[in-house]
Design an enzyme around this catalytic site. Sequence first.
Site, PDB file in Angstrom:
ATOM      1  N   LYS A  52      21.747 -17.508 -46.705  1.00 24.22           N
ATOM      2  CA  LYS A  52      20.431 -17.231 -47.273  1.00 24.22           C
ATOM      3  C   LYS A  52      20.157 -15.730 -47.213  1.00 24.22           C
ATOM      4  O   LYS A  52      19.914 -15.177 -46.149  1.00 24.22           O
ATOM      5  CB  LYS A  52      19.306 -17.966 -46.519  1.00 24.22           C
ATOM      6  CG  LYS A  52      18.014 -17.931 -47.367  1.00 24.22           C
ATOM      7  CD  LYS A  52      16.754 -18.197 -46.585  1.00 24.22           C
ATOM      8  CE  LYS A  52      16.189 -16.989 -45.915  1.00 24.22           C
ATOM      9  NZ  LYS A  52      15.776 -15.888 -46.798  1.00 24.22           N
ATOM     10  N   GLU A 102      14.548 -12.618 -49.065  1.00 17.68           N
ATOM     11  CA  GLU A 102      13.772 -12.855 -50.285  1.00 17.68           C
ATOM     12  C   GLU A 102      13.540 -11.557 -51.067  1.00 17.68           C
ATOM     13  O   GLU A 102      13.287 -11.588 -52.265  1.00 17.68           O
ATOM     14  CB  GLU A 102      12.436 -13.554 -49.996  1.00 17.68           C
ATOM     15  CG  GLU A 102      11.627 -13.031 -48.836  1.00 17.68           C
ATOM     16  CD  GLU A 102      12.012 -13.656 -47.486  1.00 17.68           C
ATOM     17  OE1 GLU A 102      13.185 -13.510 -47.093  1.00 17.68           O
ATOM     18  OE2 GLU A 102      11.148 -14.242 -46.826  1.00 17.68           O
ATOM     19  N   GLY A 132      18.439  -9.857 -38.320  1.00 20.70           N
ATOM     20  CA  GLY A 132      17.056  -9.590 -38.714  1.00 20.70           C
ATOM     21  C   GLY A 132      16.238  -9.163 -37.511  1.00 20.70           C
ATOM     22  O   GLY A 132      16.769  -8.605 -36.541  1.00 20.70           O
ATOM     23  N   GLU A 157      11.742 -10.944 -33.506  1.00 18.66           N
ATOM     24  CA  GLU A 157      10.749 -12.029 -33.533  1.00 18.66           C
ATOM     25  C   GLU A 157      11.357 -13.293 -34.167  1.00 18.66           C
ATOM     26  O   GLU A 157      11.290 -14.389 -33.600  1.00 18.66           O
ATOM     27  CB  GLU A 157       9.568 -11.530 -34.365  1.00 18.66           C
ATOM     28  CG  GLU A 157       8.367 -12.411 -34.351  1.00 18.66           C
ATOM     29  CD  GLU A 157       7.368 -11.967 -35.429  1.00 18.66           C
ATOM     30  OE1 GLU A 157       7.474 -10.830 -35.931  1.00 18.66           O
ATOM     31  OE2 GLU A 157       6.502 -12.789 -35.768  1.00 18.66           O
ATOM     32  N   GLY A 160      14.569 -13.809 -34.672  1.00 19.23           N
ATOM     33  CA  GLY A 160      15.758 -14.169 -33.899  1.00 19.23           C
ATOM     34  C   GLY A 160      15.412 -15.085 -32.728  1.00 19.23           C
ATOM     35  O   GLY A 160      16.089 -16.089 -32.486  1.00 19.23           O
ATOM     36  N   GLU A 214      21.984 -10.626 -34.530  1.00 18.10           N
ATOM     37  CA  GLU A 214      22.045  -9.161 -34.653  1.00 18.10           C
ATOM     38  C   GLU A 214      20.636  -8.691 -34.928  1.00 18.10           C
ATOM     39  O   GLU A 214      20.105  -8.924 -36.023  1.00 18.10           O
ATOM     40  CB  GLU A 214      22.964  -8.754 -35.819  1.00 18.10           C
ATOM     41  CG  GLU A 214      24.404  -9.170 -35.678  1.00 18.10           C
ATOM     42  CD  GLU A 214      25.169  -8.356 -34.653  1.00 18.10           C
ATOM     43  OE1 GLU A 214      24.628  -7.350 -34.145  1.00 18.10           O
ATOM     44  OE2 GLU A 214      26.305  -8.735 -34.358  1.00 18.10           O
ATOM     45  N   CYS A 226      19.220  -0.786 -38.415  1.00 19.28           N
ATOM     46  CA  CYS A 226      19.026  -1.362 -37.076  1.00 19.28           C
ATOM     47  C   CYS A 226      19.491  -0.391 -36.003  1.00 19.28           C
ATOM     48  O   CYS A 226      18.932  -0.345 -34.919  1.00 19.28           O
ATOM     49  CB  CYS A 226      19.798  -2.665 -36.966  1.00 19.28           C
ATOM     50  SG  CYS A 226      21.523  -2.492 -37.453  1.00 19.28           S
ATOM     51  N   GLU A 273      10.453  -0.675 -32.718  1.00 18.97           N
ATOM     52  CA  GLU A 273      11.296  -0.342 -33.870  1.00 18.97           C
ATOM     53  C   GLU A 273      10.417  -0.096 -35.092  1.00 18.97           C
ATOM     54  O   GLU A 273       9.666  -0.977 -35.504  1.00 18.97           O
ATOM     55  CB  GLU A 273      12.264  -1.492 -34.150  1.00 18.97           C
ATOM     56  CG  GLU A 273      13.221  -1.176 -35.274  1.00 18.97           C
ATOM     57  CD  GLU A 273      14.136  -2.348 -35.618  1.00 18.97           C
ATOM     58  OE1 GLU A 273      13.642  -3.485 -35.735  1.00 18.97           O
ATOM     59  OE2 GLU A 273      15.350  -2.115 -35.779  1.00 18.97           O
TER      60      GLU A 273
HETATM   61  P1  NAD Z   1      13.369 -10.612 -40.785  1.00 22.78           P
HETATM   62  O1  NAD Z   1      13.645 -11.121 -39.419  1.00 22.78           O
HETATM   63  O2  NAD Z   1      11.981 -10.585 -41.266  1.00 22.78           O
HETATM   64  O3  NAD Z   1      14.183 -11.470 -41.858  1.00 22.78           O
HETATM   65  C1  NAD Z   1      15.582 -11.619 -41.785  1.00 22.78           C
HETATM   66  C2  NAD Z   1      15.978 -12.900 -42.508  1.00 22.78           C
HETATM   67  O4  NAD Z   1      15.445 -14.009 -41.793  1.00 22.78           O
HETATM   68  C3  NAD Z   1      15.449 -13.018 -43.935  1.00 22.78           C
HETATM   69  O5  NAD Z   1      16.437 -13.616 -44.745  1.00 22.78           O
HETATM   70  C4  NAD Z   1      14.258 -13.954 -43.781  1.00 22.78           C
HETATM   71  O6  NAD Z   1      13.962 -14.678 -44.941  1.00 22.78           O
HETATM   72  C5  NAD Z   1      14.751 -14.876 -42.681  1.00 22.78           C
HETATM   73  N1  NAD Z   1      13.692 -15.564 -41.930  1.00 22.78           N
HETATM   74  C6  NAD Z   1      12.425 -15.151 -41.664  1.00 22.78           C
HETATM   75  N2  NAD Z   1      11.753 -16.090 -40.968  1.00 22.78           N
HETATM   76  C7  NAD Z   1      12.618 -17.119 -40.757  1.00 22.78           C
HETATM   77  C8  NAD Z   1      12.521 -18.375 -40.096  1.00 22.78           C
HETATM   78  N3  NAD Z   1      11.402 -18.768 -39.500  1.00 22.78           N
HETATM   79  N4  NAD Z   1      13.601 -19.176 -40.076  1.00 22.78           N
HETATM   80  C9  NAD Z   1      14.761 -18.788 -40.666  1.00 22.78           C
HETATM   81  N5  NAD Z   1      14.910 -17.623 -41.325  1.00 22.78           N
HETATM   82  C10 NAD Z   1      13.865 -16.786 -41.365  1.00 22.78           C
HETATM   83  O7  NAD Z   1      14.041  -9.164 -40.843  1.00 22.78           O
HETATM   84  P2  NAD Z   1      14.070  -8.131 -42.060  1.00 22.78           P
HETATM   85  O8  NAD Z   1      12.735  -7.497 -42.176  1.00 22.78           O
HETATM   86  O9  NAD Z   1      14.664  -8.767 -43.263  1.00 22.78           O
HETATM   87  O10 NAD Z   1      15.146  -7.078 -41.518  1.00 22.78           O
HETATM   88  C11 NAD Z   1      14.829  -6.058 -40.652  1.00 22.78           C
HETATM   89  C12 NAD Z   1      15.313  -6.350 -39.249  1.00 22.78           C
HETATM   90  O11 NAD Z   1      16.726  -6.631 -39.265  1.00 22.78           O
HETATM   91  C13 NAD Z   1      15.151  -5.176 -38.325  1.00 22.78           C
HETATM   92  O12 NAD Z   1      14.601  -5.586 -37.097  1.00 22.78           O
HETATM   93  C14 NAD Z   1      16.581  -4.679 -38.125  1.00 22.78           C
HETATM   94  O13 NAD Z   1      16.777  -3.974 -36.940  1.00 22.78           O
HETATM   95  C15 NAD Z   1      17.365  -5.931 -38.199  1.00 22.78           C
HETATM   96  N6  NAD Z   1      18.783  -5.657 -38.523  1.00 22.78           N
HETATM   97  C16 NAD Z   1      19.719  -5.749 -37.529  1.00 22.78           C
HETATM   98  C17 NAD Z   1      21.053  -5.460 -37.799  1.00 22.78           C
HETATM   99  C18 NAD Z   1      22.116  -5.525 -36.711  1.00 22.78           C
HETATM  100  O14 NAD Z   1      23.286  -5.461 -37.040  1.00 22.78           O
HETATM  101  N7  NAD Z   1      21.758  -5.630 -35.441  1.00 22.78           N
HETATM  102  C19 NAD Z   1      21.429  -5.085 -39.090  1.00 22.78           C
HETATM  103  C20 NAD Z   1      20.452  -5.002 -40.081  1.00 22.78           C
HETATM  104  C21 NAD Z   1      19.123  -5.294 -39.781  1.00 22.78           C
END
Ligand code: NAD
Length: 496
Positions: free
Chosen positions: A183, A186, A236, A239, A241, A258, A292, A392
Amino acid sequence: MSGKFDAMHEEPSFGKLFINGAFVGSTGAARLPVIDPFDQSTIAHAVDATAEDVDRAVTAAGEAFEGAWRETSAQTRGQILWRIAAALRERSAELAELETRASGKPIADSESDIADAATCFEYYGGLATKLHGDVTSIEGAMVLAVKEPVGVAAQIIPWNYPMLMAAWKLAPALCAGCTVVLKPSEETPLSVMALASSFADAGLPPGVVNIVTGRGEGAGAALVDHPGVHKIAFTGSGEVGRHIMQRAAAGLKRVTLELGGKSPNIICADANFEAAIDGALFGIFLNQGEMCSAGSRILVERSIYARVLEALVERARDIRIGPPMDPETQMGPLVSARHFERVRAYQELGKAEARLVLGGGRATGAALDRGWFVEPTIFADVNNHSRIAREEVFGPVACLLPFDSDEEAIALGNDSPFGLAAAVWTRDVFRALRFTRRLRTGVVWVNHSQPAPVEGPWGGFKQSGLGRELGRGGADAYLETKQVYLNTEDQPIGWP
Ligand code: NAD
């Protein structure tokens, strides 16, 4: 806008899901607009997948796992991965444009991301034939440790490196023999959906990779909760995660996470000054700071603190902010209105907590007025306990802090809830080694910032994540180990 993108714009796959090897319609009517953050125009509408759609995708992945994919040899899996890499390289211009249009990242960065994504598929294509368990001979028996794929992997990715994050997920999973439901975010569902049209030509059997688009709380949650999923790989925010880890506990699903960071970038007085300034600059301003592993806390030895600050401000002023499709642009707009508001709020918070020395607001200019642009922002004399130093931002906002000793730099570097990455700049090898041993982060760069070679493990300590991606261990995250006990004696065994 190039002609190539116009052609893709008409591509029916954008309003579809990719399930069981075909672009198919949703069982629901909900659609999500994909907005270009440069001018707020709507590029396409993606499906907001229903729980029923997710069920179809997981079922297809489950059937492929028990069927065609299980019977595909490691050698063939490797060859398929290489052909996906070749498709990425051949379609680089078109895929890079889709990435840039949806995310706002400069086109030159997108082109380099597509090349990195191809390299990732090539690496895991090579590794597919090199995965093996081991054998121990004991009295009267041989004990085998056999590696087997975990099963169906649910993979959920963010918007900041859409294709690269998809590659980091898909390539090791397919290498290990898993099947997948991916997935994308969005905000950026287009490029990986476009890539799916090359899967059949690459030889990927139907159902091995399925792609569902949609909201996190909708399609994402349905995927996490689905009983047909054996493993969840998530990149992502912390929160989400944490939430996913809790949900996964119900089915004891394997989880890798991650998450975010607040990485220290430590500049010692004996560093190669120009290299350290380069690294500090792109370490926080590359990709609009939407990284990240961004070096968002720049710790500088006090004797060169003023010089570093002056050089960073001068160099950051020259960063070319502009239309993301312009090959000269170094910083594009932030991904969305929501994220723009978040970063703007942190710029304001920083002004209340520290000394603003550069930027601090929206970036304006003739070509920028409809985009979510913010200025490269630098705060000096930041207190490591202030919110701007602990949370962050995920945008182009740097915090500068002085230090007086290596002990203090290590303590400041480690004084964070996160532990994703750290950089240290010094020409003294023993100093560098001391830092590498003491910093509590999953990645430590010595005299560099941000490289993420596919050969090396990637992941965080503390609240930056769980498990590792990339390298050989990246495939292990998709493998179970099975013990097979072989009795070598054809004898009565009695009552043990
Ligand atoms: P996000 O957590 O808002 O969303 C990430 C993904 O999770 C999206 O596809 C979203 O649709 C999905 N999602 C959201 N709520 C969900 C739920 N309840 N159940 C299942 N899936 C859900 O993060 P974002 O804003 O897209 O990305 C930014 C974050 O990603 C930052 O905190 C960044 O540090 C992190 N990130 C980490 C790495 C790494 O390698 N450590 C790499 C890139 C980004």
